[in-house]
Each structure stands twice: as C-alpha cells, then as structure tokens.
Design a protein around this motif. Structure first.
Motif, PDB file in Angstrom:
ATOM      1  N   ILE A  11     -45.447 -29.420 -19.902  1.00 61.04           N
ATOM      2  CA  ILE A  11     -46.474 -29.148 -20.909  1.00 61.04           C
ATOM      3  C   ILE A  11     -45.934 -28.189 -21.967  1.00 61.04           C
ATOM      4  O   ILE A  11     -46.117 -28.402 -23.170  1.00 61.04           O
ATOM      5  N   ILE A  12     -45.244 -27.150 -21.532  1.00 57.82           N
ATOM      6  CA  ILE A  12     -44.679 -26.178 -22.475  1.00 57.82           C
ATOM      7  C   ILE A  12     -43.614 -26.828 -23.350  1.00 57.82           C
ATOM      8  O   ILE A  12     -43.563 -26.601 -24.556  1.00 57.82           O
ATOM      9  N   ALA A  13     -42.770 -27.657 -22.759  1.00 56.87           N
ATOM     10  CA  ALA A  13     -41.732 -28.341 -23.532  1.00 56.87           C
ATOM     11  C   ALA A  13     -42.359 -29.230 -24.597  1.00 56.87           C
ATOM     12  O   ALA A  13     -41.866 -29.296 -25.734  1.00 56.87           O
ATOM     13  N   THR A  14     -43.453 -29.890 -24.256  1.00 55.97           N
ATOM     14  CA  THR A  14     -44.155 -30.718 -25.227  1.00 55.97           C
ATOM     15  C   THR A  14     -44.682 -29.854 -26.369  1.00 55.97           C
ATOM     16  O   THR A  14     -44.579 -30.230 -27.547  1.00 55.97           O
ATOM     17  N   GLY A  15     -45.222 -28.697 -26.034  1.00 55.15           N
ATOM     18  CA  GLY A  15     -45.714 -27.775 -27.051  1.00 55.15           C
ATOM     19  C   GLY A  15     -44.615 -27.293 -27.966  1.00 55.15           C
ATOM     20  O   GLY A  15     -44.796 -27.211 -29.189  1.00 55.15           O
ATOM     21  N   LEU A  16     -43.462 -26.972 -27.391  1.00 58.07           N
ATOM     22  CA  LEU A  16     -42.325 -26.538 -28.205  1.00 58.07           C
ATOM     23  C   LEU A  16     -41.879 -27.636 -29.163  1.00 58.07           C
ATOM     24  O   LEU A  16     -41.603 -27.386 -30.336  1.00 58.07           O
TER      25      LEU A  16
END
Length: 89
Positions: free
Chosen positions: A56-61
């Motif tokens: 999820i964080i990687a997608t946000g980045l």
C-alpha cells in the motif's frame, strides 16, 4: 490515496492469506499444538500483514511521484508516507 486495481488485488490476496493463517493459528492453539509451531505461523502472519502494508505504501509513493511529475498536488505528501512506512518498520 487510491490503490490501483493490480495493487489492490495483491493486497487483498495477501490479507486473505493472513486471514487463513490466523484461523490456522487459532486452531493450533485450540488443539494444544507445540509452541514453536504456533510462533512460526504467527511470524508468517506478521510477514503477510507487513507485505500488504508495504505494498500500500509503495503504491502511495508511486502515485505521489507520478502526481508531482504531472504537476498535480499529491494526495499524500512524502512526510505522511514516511510516517506510514515507519509505523510498519
């Protein structure tokens, strides 16, 4: 932040796997299984949850960088994403 379809599918798959592993851990405890086996399964659940969070964080980045490159205001800023990342680390 919206999660794209491919990433969302991957996150849901990981969470469903963790859900099954948690049910397995509960069953192991109810059956009186060996401590080491239970802890091994708990570690696997923890890794599955961490991977879902990091995805999820990687997608946000990725979205943040894409938004900045196209001149849009990102939904989350880098500081917010860093805080989320550190909450999982």
């Amino acid at each position: 932040m919206e999660i794209d379809g491919e990433a969302l599918g991957d996150v849901i798959k990981r969470l469903r796997r963790a859900e099954g592993q948690i049910r397995g851990v509960i069953a192991m405890l109810e059956e009186g299984r060996d401590c080491a086996d239970v802890v091994t399964q708990l570690a696997a659940v923890s890794r599955a949850l961490d991977r879902a969070g990091f995805k999820i964080i990687a997608t946000g980045l990725r979205q943040c960088v894409t938004d900045q490159e196209s001149g849009k205001q990102p939904q989350l800023d880098i500081a917010q994403l860093e805080k989320l990342f550190l909450s999982l680390a």
